[in-house]
Scaffold this motif. Sequence first.
Motif, PDB file in Angstrom:
ATOM      1  N   LEU A 142       0.834  -1.210   0.000  1.00 48.50           N
ATOM      2  CA  LEU A 142       0.000   0.000   0.000  1.00 48.50           C
ATOM      3  C   LEU A 142       0.863   1.254   0.000  1.00 48.50           C
ATOM      4  O   LEU A 142       0.629   2.188  -0.781  1.00 48.50           O
ATOM      5  N   ALA A 156       0.568   3.594  -3.283  1.00 51.34           N
ATOM      6  CA  ALA A 156      -0.106   4.853  -2.945  1.00 51.34           C
ATOM      7  C   ALA A 156       0.904   5.987  -2.803  1.00 51.34           C
ATOM      8  O   ALA A 156       0.644   7.120  -3.224  1.00 51.34           O
ATOM      9  N   ILE A 187      -2.913   4.749  -6.469  1.00 50.21           N
ATOM     10  CA  ILE A 187      -3.494   4.725  -5.116  1.00 50.21           C
ATOM     11  C   ILE A 187      -4.566   3.633  -5.034  1.00 50.21           C
ATOM     12  O   ILE A 187      -4.625   2.887  -4.038  1.00 50.21           O
ATOM     13  N   VAL A 207      -4.674   0.330  -2.492  1.00 55.77           N
ATOM     14  CA  VAL A 207      -5.782   0.089  -1.551  1.00 55.77           C
ATOM     15  C   VAL A 207      -6.432  -1.265  -1.798  1.00 55.77           C
ATOM     16  O   VAL A 207      -6.660  -2.042  -0.858  1.00 55.77           O
ATOM     17  N   VAL A 247      -6.461  -4.648   0.702  1.00 56.46           N
ATOM     18  CA  VAL A 247      -7.676  -5.315   1.186  1.00 56.46           C
ATOM     19  C   VAL A 247      -7.649  -6.809   0.860  1.00 56.46           C
ATOM     20  O   VAL A 247      -7.988  -7.653   1.706  1.00 56.46           O
TER      21      VAL A 247
END
Length: 419
Positions: A90, A94, A174, A178, A182
């Motif tokens: 991440l 990101a 980004i 994300v 997850v």
Amino acid sequence: MSDLSISQIKSRRTVYLALSTLALLFLGLIYAFSMFAAPITNSFGLDKAAVGLTFNIMMITFCVGAVIGSQLDARLGVKPSLIIAAALFLLGFAGTGALGNGSIAVLYVFYGVLGGLGVGIGYNTIVATTNVWFPDKVGFSSGVLMMGFGLGSLILGTLSVNLVPLLGLATVFIAIGVVTFVVVLALALVLNRPPSTIVSLMAPEKATSTGYDPGDEDAALKTPLFYVYWIWAIVVIAIGLATIGNCASDAQLVGIDAGFATLLVGLVSTCNGLARIVIGMIYDKTNVKTTMLIDGLVAVAATLCIVGAFTTGVSALYIVGAFCCGFCYGGVPVVASAFSRQRFGSKNYPLNLSLANFAIAFGSVLNIVVGVAVGGAENRLGVFAVMAALSIAAALNVLPFSRMWNRDMAMLDKKRTSA
């Protein structure tokens, strides 16, 4: 979990294999860098050559991350290791999206270092944990997992690049960070190590009455066989990288139009992914020696076809050679996974797997050295002429490997019998 029945184990490991493959599909997006390179260069206003170095940084940190992952897995367990991997991924994507505009240093640190470490930790933890559920089908499970990892760049990478004109590179990066976070986090919540009786239940012919595995006693870096394996793997990886990294441009040099050259990149990635299933099935039906020899001979065919294409200008030869390169490159991680598990047991499997996969870093360096030595982009025929010679050496290297493998297997069998 030690009281699971065979049917329960089969059901649970099927779920784990599916979820692990999905997670690796997303983590494999890190390998879509060749697709992201042009948007990064244009959107962030960076130098093309400087951007290209990011991939080499990522390859090295991926290998380092795999070693770190083996230690995290041993000390903290599967779940914390995967959570750390998800967090690093991440941060890598990101952070690149949010801060990368105009800064090559941000690209190196976030995509190259943090992203590479996250993928290395996640890859090693997932493969090392899921494969142990399949002592009877280690080649098949390795192949399925590697297929997911290899096809990530083709499937999700293509989708992501097509979204860049609509959403912007920063937003896409980004979003990748994300969503992958997850997916890996979801896997962390369910993935567990198998029961200690997994071998005796699923592969009783490989078990001893005490559960003792003599391979657990041997350290990979203190075993000569491991270095002979490394020689083969490093060469085949270098051949794959020489093709995959320059497929579109090389194809145009032998007369293939730009449109089909771009399509060829995707087709080679498909061969890479499918090879992982095929090589895994070959391993399960034969042995590590036969699998390495077949993959090595495919590498020889690949380089000879590409040399022939550059020499004669026959584009069909390049297409066949590129497909073969994708295939042989895809086979190496499967062999690495199965070889590490069979020769060195399950106790230190995460560490031994990460060490076997360090051949990726050395193969990347070998590819760079060969390119620099013969002139790189200006002498692609020279690059593949050297690779052809190395491929023949790698195929011949299977002969001493086979003798050493037979000796080591006889030694392990003798110890099992005594136990």
